[in-house]
Design a protein around this motif. Structure first.
Motif, PDB file in Angstrom:
ATOM      1  N   PHE A  93     -21.656 -11.285   7.850  1.00 51.42           N
ATOM      2  CA  PHE A  93     -22.452 -10.072   7.812  1.00 51.42           C
ATOM      3  C   PHE A  93     -21.663  -8.979   7.124  1.00 51.42           C
ATOM      4  O   PHE A  93     -20.444  -8.896   7.275  1.00 51.42           O
ATOM      5  N   CYS A  94     -22.372  -8.144   6.388  1.00 47.18           N
ATOM      6  CA  CYS A  94     -21.770  -6.988   5.724  1.00 47.18           C
ATOM      7  C   CYS A  94     -21.888  -5.774   6.641  1.00 47.18           C
ATOM      8  O   CYS A  94     -22.734  -5.749   7.548  1.00 47.18           O
ATOM      9  N   ALA A  95     -21.074  -4.765   6.381  1.00 43.14           N
ATOM     10  CA  ALA A  95     -21.181  -3.515   7.132  1.00 43.14           C
ATOM     11  C   ALA A  95     -22.623  -3.024   7.071  1.00 43.14           C
ATOM     12  O   ALA A  95     -23.267  -3.088   6.028  1.00 43.14           O
ATOM     13  N   PHE A 122     -19.872 -15.528  18.378  1.00 45.75           N
ATOM     14  CA  PHE A 122     -18.448 -15.343  18.602  1.00 45.75           C
ATOM     15  C   PHE A 122     -17.890 -14.638  17.375  1.00 45.75           C
ATOM     16  O   PHE A 122     -18.007 -15.143  16.260  1.00 45.75           O
ATOM     17  N   LEU A 123     -17.299 -13.478  17.584  1.00 46.46           N
ATOM     18  CA  LEU A 123     -16.819 -12.654  16.485  1.00 46.46           C
ATOM     19  C   LEU A 123     -15.405 -13.080  16.105  1.00 46.46           C
ATOM     20  O   LEU A 123     -14.472 -12.930  16.891  1.00 46.46           O
ATOM     21  N   GLU A 124     -15.259 -13.647  14.905  1.00 49.05           N
ATOM     22  CA  GLU A 124     -13.946 -14.096  14.445  1.00 49.05           C
ATOM     23  C   GLU A 124     -13.180 -12.967  13.767  1.00 49.05           C
ATOM     24  O   GLU A 124     -11.995 -12.768  14.021  1.00 49.05           O
ATOM     25  N   THR A 125     -13.849 -12.229  12.880  1.00 51.06           N
ATOM     26  CA  THR A 125     -13.232 -11.077  12.219  1.00 51.06           C
ATOM     27  C   THR A 125     -14.243  -9.951  12.139  1.00 51.06           C
ATOM     28  O   THR A 125     -15.450 -10.187  12.136  1.00 51.06           O
ATOM     29  N   GLY A 126     -13.739  -8.738  12.062  1.00 52.91           N
ATOM     30  CA  GLY A 126     -14.598  -7.580  11.892  1.00 52.91           C
ATOM     31  C   GLY A 126     -14.889  -6.861  13.196  1.00 52.91           C
ATOM     32  O   GLY A 126     -14.348  -7.182  14.253  1.00 52.91           O
ATOM     33  N   THR A 127     -15.779  -5.876  13.085  1.00 51.57           N
ATOM     34  CA  THR A 127     -16.149  -5.029  14.214  1.00 51.57           C
ATOM     35  C   THR A 127     -17.660  -4.849  14.223  1.00 51.57           C
ATOM     36  O   THR A 127     -18.275  -4.668  13.168  1.00 51.57           O
ATOM     37  N   VAL A 128     -18.243  -4.905  15.415  1.00 50.50           N
ATOM     38  CA  VAL A 128     -19.673  -4.655  15.595  1.00 50.50           C
ATOM     39  C   VAL A 128     -19.858  -3.618  16.694  1.00 50.50           C
ATOM     40  O   VAL A 128     -18.968  -3.396  17.514  1.00 50.50           O
ATOM     41  N   VAL A 182     -20.159  -3.072  11.857  1.00 51.92           N
ATOM     42  CA  VAL A 182     -19.518  -1.838  11.414  1.00 51.92           C
ATOM     43  C   VAL A 182     -18.722  -2.127  10.141  1.00 51.92           C
ATOM     44  O   VAL A 182     -18.682  -1.325   9.213  1.00 51.92           O
ATOM     45  N   THR A 183     -18.103  -3.294  10.117  1.00 52.24           N
ATOM     46  CA  THR A 183     -17.349  -3.767   8.958  1.00 52.24           C
ATOM     47  C   THR A 183     -17.910  -5.124   8.569  1.00 52.24           C
ATOM     48  O   THR A 183     -18.781  -5.661   9.265  1.00 52.24           O
ATOM     49  N   SER A 184     -17.416  -5.686   7.500  1.00 52.65           N
ATOM     50  CA  SER A 184     -17.816  -7.063   7.205  1.00 52.65           C
ATOM     51  C   SER A 184     -17.301  -7.934   8.342  1.00 52.65           C
ATOM     52  O   SER A 184     -16.214  -7.702   8.873  1.00 52.65           O
ATOM     53  N   CYS A 185     -18.104  -8.922   8.727  1.00 55.11           N
ATOM     54  CA  CYS A 185     -17.801  -9.740   9.900  1.00 55.11           C
ATOM     55  C   CYS A 185     -17.994 -11.218   9.603  1.00 55.11           C
ATOM     56  O   CYS A 185     -18.940 -11.598   8.916  1.00 55.11           O
ATOM     57  N   ASP A 186     -17.114 -12.009  10.156  1.00 51.60           N
ATOM     58  CA  ASP A 186     -17.287 -13.456  10.200  1.00 51.60           C
ATOM     59  C   ASP A 186     -17.563 -13.805  11.648  1.00 51.60           C
ATOM     60  O   ASP A 186     -16.768 -13.462  12.537  1.00 51.60           O
TER      61      ASP A 186
END
Length: 130
Positions: A41-43, A59-65, A103-107
């Protein structure tokens, strides 16, 4: 294969963040880890929408939501790598209570309800007795 083992090992760490999986064997966790589907996902993307009947958890691997109500008036929570969300959709037939926005790009890795219950059924695991 080596590739399967590496994928399972890295994704297993994400699953083990959710206490629900603490009671399952390593083999079951590995099988579930292989069911996880990678998503990006993109910001500003909406990962889940309040009011939708969800069929998966994430499950959030990288980034912020951020977890926000449907009107997005306030931030209920900010989640970062290692967090999970949407788990109530696996167990309750209720619409999602909140939206989750990147909020940021997310994996993230998505675990579908059907994948979870098919794998547990295949292993003769009855959640009523777990």
């Amino acid at each position: 294969t080596l590739q399967t083992d590496v994928i399972a090992r890295t994704r297993t760490k994400l699953l083990l963040q959710f206490p629900f999986f603490d009671c399952f064997t390593n083999d079951t966790i590995k099988a579930l880890a292989l069911c996880l589907k990678p998503r990006q996902f993109c910001a500003a993307d909406i990962v889940v929408h309040a009011g939708d009947f969800g069929q998966s958890m994430f499950f959030l691997e990288t980034g912020t939501v951020q977890v926000v109500p449907s009107n997005r008036s306030t931030v209920l929570a900010t989640l970062s790598a290692g967090s999970f969300f949407g788990e109530t959709s696996l167990f309750l037939k209720k619409p999602r209570a909140s939206s989750v926005c990147a909020v940021t790009s997310c994996d993230v890795f998505e675990l579908g309800k059907a994948d979870l219950f098919n794998e547990l059924r295949r292993r003769d695991i009855d959640l009523a007795h777990t």
